[in-house]
Design a protein around this motif. Sequence first.
Motif, PDB file in Angstrom:
ATOM      1  N   UNK A  73       0.838  -1.191   0.000  1.00  0.00           N
ATOM      2  CA  UNK A  73       0.000   0.000   0.000  1.00  0.00           C
ATOM      3  C   UNK A  73       0.878   1.247   0.000  1.00  0.00           C
ATOM      4  N   UNK A  74       0.292   2.347  -0.422  1.00  0.00           N
ATOM      5  CA  UNK A  74       0.916   3.659  -0.295  1.00  0.00           C
ATOM      6  C   UNK A  74       0.120   4.386   0.778  1.00  0.00           C
ATOM      7  N   UNK A  75       0.812   4.955   1.760  1.00  0.00           N
ATOM      8  CA  UNK A  75       0.158   5.594   2.894  1.00  0.00           C
ATOM      9  C   UNK A  75       0.094   7.097   2.662  1.00  0.00           C
ATOM     10  N   UNK A  76      -1.095   7.660   2.879  1.00  0.00           N
ATOM     11  CA  UNK A  76      -1.336   9.082   2.685  1.00  0.00           C
ATOM     12  C   UNK A  76      -1.732   9.695   4.022  1.00  0.00           C
ATOM     13  N   UNK A  77      -0.982  10.705   4.465  1.00  0.00           N
ATOM     14  CA  UNK A  77      -1.337  11.441   5.678  1.00  0.00           C
ATOM     15  C   UNK A  77      -2.576  12.282   5.390  1.00  0.00           C
ATOM     16  N   UNK A  78      -3.490  12.355   6.357  1.00  0.00           N
ATOM     17  CA  UNK A  78      -4.746  13.070   6.129  1.00  0.00           C
ATOM     18  C   UNK A  78      -5.264  13.704   7.407  1.00  0.00           C
ATOM     19  N   UNK A  79      -6.011  14.769   7.240  1.00  0.00           N
ATOM     20  CA  UNK A  79      -6.729  15.380   8.363  1.00  0.00           C
ATOM     21  C   UNK A  79      -8.129  14.788   8.471  1.00  0.00           C
ATOM     22  N   UNK A  80      -8.793  14.628   7.352  1.00  0.00           N
ATOM     23  CA  UNK A  80     -10.150  14.079   7.308  1.00  0.00           C
ATOM     24  C   UNK A  80     -10.095  12.761   6.537  1.00  0.00           C
ATOM     25  N   UNK A  81      -9.829  11.681   7.251  1.00  0.00           N
ATOM     26  CA  UNK A  81      -9.662  10.376   6.616  1.00  0.00           C
ATOM     27  C   UNK A  81     -10.859   9.973   5.765  1.00  0.00           C
ATOM     28  N   UNK A  82     -12.083  10.023   6.297  1.00  0.00           N
ATOM     29  CA  UNK A  82     -13.219   9.588   5.466  1.00  0.00           C
ATOM     30  C   UNK A  82     -13.385  10.420   4.195  1.00  0.00           C
ATOM     31  N   UNK A  83     -13.219  11.728   4.293  1.00  0.00           N
ATOM     32  CA  UNK A  83     -13.399  12.583   3.111  1.00  0.00           C
ATOM     33  C   UNK A  83     -12.325  12.309   2.061  1.00  0.00           C
ATOM     34  N   UNK A  84     -11.076  12.181   2.488  1.00  0.00           N
ATOM     35  CA  UNK A  84     -10.003  11.945   1.528  1.00  0.00           C
ATOM     36  C   UNK A  84     -10.102  10.538   0.931  1.00  0.00           C
ATOM     37  N   UNK A  85     -10.475   9.561   1.736  1.00  0.00           N
ATOM     38  CA  UNK A  85     -10.663   8.199   1.222  1.00  0.00           C
ATOM     39  C   UNK A  85     -11.808   8.164   0.213  1.00  0.00           C
ATOM     40  N   UNK A 125      -7.376   4.554  10.541  1.00  0.00           N
ATOM     41  CA  UNK A 125      -6.867   4.032   9.270  1.00  0.00           C
ATOM     42  C   UNK A 125      -8.038   3.656   8.361  1.00  0.00           C
ATOM     43  N   UNK A 126      -7.949   4.097   7.111  1.00  0.00           N
ATOM     44  CA  UNK A 126      -8.902   3.669   6.089  1.00  0.00           C
ATOM     45  C   UNK A 126      -8.092   3.206   4.897  1.00  0.00           C
ATOM     46  N   UNK A 127      -8.407   2.009   4.403  1.00  0.00           N
ATOM     47  CA  UNK A 127      -7.710   1.437   3.259  1.00  0.00           C
ATOM     48  C   UNK A 127      -8.703   1.321   2.116  1.00  0.00           C
TER      49      UNK A 127
END
Length: 121
Positions: free
Chosen positions: A7-19, A37-39
Amino acid sequence: MAVSLYTVVVDAHDLPALARFWSRVLNWRVVFEADDEIVIGADESTLPGLTFVPVAEGKTLKNRLHIDLTPDDQAAEVERIIGLGARRADVGQGPEATWVVLTDPEGNEFCVLRPKKTLLD
C-alpha cells in the motif's frame, strides 16, 4: 523476491473525506476502516491499495512522492476529477508539459498523464 508493494500511505486530516475522494477518482472501494486508518483498493485481494492515516500537522511543501494517473481521455478525466474536488496546481511544470498537475482536497499533488496509448509515442 520475497517482498511486494502492499500500500501507499497518505497522511490526512479528514480520513473519510479523503478516502471517499480517492475512491471516486480510482473507482475503488473501502476495504478496511477504523478510526485511525482507512484502506481503499480495487477489492480486498488486489494490491497495492491506498491507506489514509491521521496527522496533526498541515502540508507545507510539495509532495516528494505523488500518484500518476493514466486516463483514456486526459481532458475529460481532468474535468471529472476537478468535479470531485481536485484543483489545478502549478509546480513549475511549464506550458509544454504533457501532464496536468492537480491537488486532492487536502493539497496533495498528483498528475493526470496523457492517454496510455501515447505514453510510448
